[in-house]
Design a protein around this motif. Structure first.
Motif, PDB file in Angstrom:
ATOM      1  N   UNK A  19       0.844  -1.187   0.000  1.00 28.60           N
ATOM      2  CA  UNK A  19       0.000   0.000   0.000  1.00 28.60           C
ATOM      3  C   UNK A  19       0.885   1.244   0.000  1.00 28.60           C
ATOM      4  N   UNK A  20       0.410   2.265  -0.696  1.00 30.36           N
ATOM      5  CA  UNK A  20       1.081   3.565  -0.713  1.00 30.36           C
ATOM      6  C   UNK A  20       0.431   4.487   0.312  1.00 30.36           C
ATOM      7  N   UNK A  21       1.238   5.352   0.871  1.00 23.46           N
ATOM      8  CA  UNK A  21       0.724   6.450   1.687  1.00 23.46           C
ATOM      9  C   UNK A  21       1.069   7.741   0.954  1.00 23.46           C
ATOM     10  N   UNK A  22       0.044   8.466   0.564  1.00 20.88           N
ATOM     11  CA  UNK A  22       0.232   9.751  -0.105  1.00 20.88           C
ATOM     12  C   UNK A  22       0.068  10.833   0.953  1.00 20.88           C
ATOM     13  N   UNK A  23       1.122  11.593   1.175  1.00 13.00           N
ATOM     14  CA  UNK A  23       1.130  12.633   2.203  1.00 13.00           C
ATOM     15  C   UNK A  23       1.052  13.980   1.499  1.00 13.00           C
ATOM     16  N   UNK A  24      -0.011  14.711   1.804  1.00 10.85           N
ATOM     17  CA  UNK A  24      -0.255  16.007   1.171  1.00 10.85           C
ATOM     18  C   UNK A  24      -0.066  17.095   2.225  1.00 10.85           C
ATOM     19  N   UNK A  25       0.865  17.992   1.980  1.00 11.01           N
ATOM     20  CA  UNK A  25       1.047  19.142   2.872  1.00 11.01           C
ATOM     21  C   UNK A  25       0.156  20.278   2.413  1.00 11.01           C
ATOM     22  N   UNK A  26      -0.503  20.903   3.376  1.00  3.78           N
ATOM     23  CA  UNK A  26      -1.323  22.058   3.031  1.00  3.78           C
ATOM     24  C   UNK A  26      -1.083  23.183   4.034  1.00  3.78           C
ATOM     25  N   UNK A  27      -1.118  24.375   3.511  1.00  4.79           N
ATOM     26  CA  UNK A  27      -0.890  25.572   4.325  1.00  4.79           C
ATOM     27  C   UNK A  27      -1.695  26.704   3.698  1.00  4.79           C
ATOM     28  N   UNK A  28      -2.753  27.126   4.355  1.00  2.00           N
ATOM     29  CA  UNK A  28      -3.597  28.219   3.851  1.00  2.00           C
ATOM     30  C   UNK A  28      -4.187  27.909   2.475  1.00  2.00           C
ATOM     31  N   UNK A  29      -4.611  26.673   2.261  1.00  7.73           N
ATOM     32  CA  UNK A  29      -5.113  26.279   0.943  1.00  7.73           C
ATOM     33  C   UNK A  29      -6.365  27.042   0.532  1.00  7.73           C
ATOM     34  N   UNK A  30      -7.218  27.387   1.481  1.00 11.27           N
ATOM     35  CA  UNK A  30      -8.441  28.109   1.140  1.00 11.27           C
ATOM     36  C   UNK A  30      -8.226  29.624   1.157  1.00 11.27           C
ATOM     37  N   UNK A  31      -7.540  30.118   2.175  1.00 13.93           N
ATOM     38  CA  UNK A  31      -7.419  31.570   2.307  1.00 13.93           C
ATOM     39  C   UNK A  31      -6.426  32.178   1.324  1.00 13.93           C
ATOM     40  N   UNK A  32      -5.423  31.408   0.885  1.00 15.11           N
ATOM     41  CA  UNK A  32      -4.424  31.976  -0.028  1.00 15.11           C
ATOM     42  C   UNK A  32      -4.353  31.280  -1.377  1.00 15.11           C
ATOM     43  N   UNK A  33      -4.972  30.099  -1.502  1.00 17.22           N
ATOM     44  CA  UNK A  33      -4.842  29.331  -2.744  1.00 17.22           C
ATOM     45  C   UNK A  33      -6.188  28.918  -3.326  1.00 17.22           C
ATOM     46  N   UNK A  34      -7.237  29.582  -2.978  1.00 13.92           N
ATOM     47  CA  UNK A  34      -8.563  29.387  -3.564  1.00 13.92           C
ATOM     48  C   UNK A  34      -9.068  27.945  -3.464  1.00 13.92           C
ATOM     49  N   UNK A  35      -8.703  27.233  -2.413  1.00 12.69           N
ATOM     50  CA  UNK A  35      -9.213  25.880  -2.207  1.00 12.69           C
ATOM     51  C   UNK A  35      -8.631  24.827  -3.127  1.00 12.69           C
ATOM     52  N   UNK A  36      -7.434  25.072  -3.629  1.00 16.57           N
ATOM     53  CA  UNK A  36      -6.838  24.129  -4.582  1.00 16.57           C
ATOM     54  C   UNK A  36      -6.667  22.725  -4.002  1.00 16.57           C
ATOM     55  N   UNK A  37      -6.627  22.591  -2.686  1.00 10.92           N
ATOM     56  CA  UNK A  37      -6.503  21.272  -2.063  1.00 10.92           C
ATOM     57  C   UNK A  37      -7.637  20.345  -2.500  1.00 10.92           C
ATOM     58  N   UNK A  38      -8.814  20.872  -2.749  1.00 12.57           N
ATOM     59  CA  UNK A  38      -9.933  20.039  -3.179  1.00 12.57           C
ATOM     60  C   UNK A  38      -9.643  19.389  -4.526  1.00 12.57           C
ATOM     61  N   UNK A  39      -9.068  20.141  -5.443  1.00  9.98           N
ATOM     62  CA  UNK A  39      -8.726  19.609  -6.764  1.00  9.98           C
ATOM     63  C   UNK A  39      -7.628  18.554  -6.642  1.00  9.98           C
ATOM     64  N   UNK A  40      -6.657  18.835  -5.782  1.00 10.79           N
ATOM     65  CA  UNK A  40      -5.576  17.883  -5.546  1.00 10.79           C
ATOM     66  C   UNK A  40      -6.133  16.561  -5.030  1.00 10.79           C
ATOM     67  N   UNK A  41      -7.015  16.625  -4.051  1.00 14.58           N
ATOM     68  CA  UNK A  41      -7.564  15.410  -3.451  1.00 14.58           C
ATOM     69  C   UNK A  41      -8.471  14.653  -4.424  1.00 14.58           C
ATOM     70  N   UNK A  42      -9.287  15.360  -5.182  1.00 15.69           N
ATOM     71  CA  UNK A  42     -10.140  14.680  -6.164  1.00 15.69           C
ATOM     72  C   UNK A  42      -9.299  13.957  -7.219  1.00 15.69           C
TER      73      UNK A  42
END
Length: 140
Positions: A1-24
C-alpha cells in the motif's frame, strides 16, 4: 500500500481551495491501494473547517493538524501517521493528472527502483477542473 502525504498551508485563504482539486485527482487513481494523509500546517480555523467539511465523505483521507512546523517536520508528521510501505509526497497545489500514476509508483517500488520525480505542467486549474470535475465525482 502507498501512503500519499499532502502538505497544506492556507489552501483556502491563499490558494482558492486548490486542495480540493488535488484530493479529487488523487482519489481518481486506479489499480492501486493507497491512503491519503493531509497534514494541515498552521491552517486558519476557517481553512480547517472547510477542509474537514470537504473530506468528510472520503474515508480514505485522514487529516493531521500541526502548528508552525517547518515543511520537513510537517512531512515527518505525515510519515508518523502513514500505514503504507511506500511514501509519496504531494503539495496541496499539485494535481496528479494520470489516473495510473500511483499504480506505476507502486510497481516501481515493488521492483525496488526508487528515486522518482515529476515534472510540472502549469495550466489554469479552473480550466482543468471545469473539464474533469464531474467525471471524477461520478467515479467516486
Amino acid at each position: 500500500m502507498l501512503s500519499v502525504i499532502v502538505l497544506t498551508h492556507h489552501s483556502y485563504t491563499k490558494k482558492w481551495g486548490c486542495i480540493e482539486h488535488t484530493l479529487l485527482a488523487l482519489l481518481n487513481q486506479k489499480n492501486v491501494s493507497f491512503e491519503v494523509i493531509v497534514v494541515e500546517n498552521s491552517a486558519p480555523s476557517e481553512d480547517r473547517r472547510r477542509l474537514r467539511q470537504f473530506t468528510a465523505s472520503f474515508p480514505s483521507i485522514r487529516l493531521v493538524d500541526c502548528d508552525n512546523l517547518s515543511r520537513a517536520c510537517a512531512r515527518n508528521e505525515g510519515v508518523r501517521h502513514a500505514r503504507g510501505k511506500t511514501l509519496v509526497f504531494v503539495d496541496d497545489d499539485t494535481i496528479v493528472l494520470t489516473p495510473g500514476a500511483l499504480a506505476r509508483i507502486a510497481e516501481l517500488a515493488r521492483q525496488k527502483q526508487y528515486g522518482l520525480g515529476a515534472w510540472r505542467h502549469w495550466t489554469p486549474i479552473g480550466d482543468w477542473f471545469a473539464v474533469h470535475a464531474e467525471d471524477i465525482r461520478q467515479e467516486l
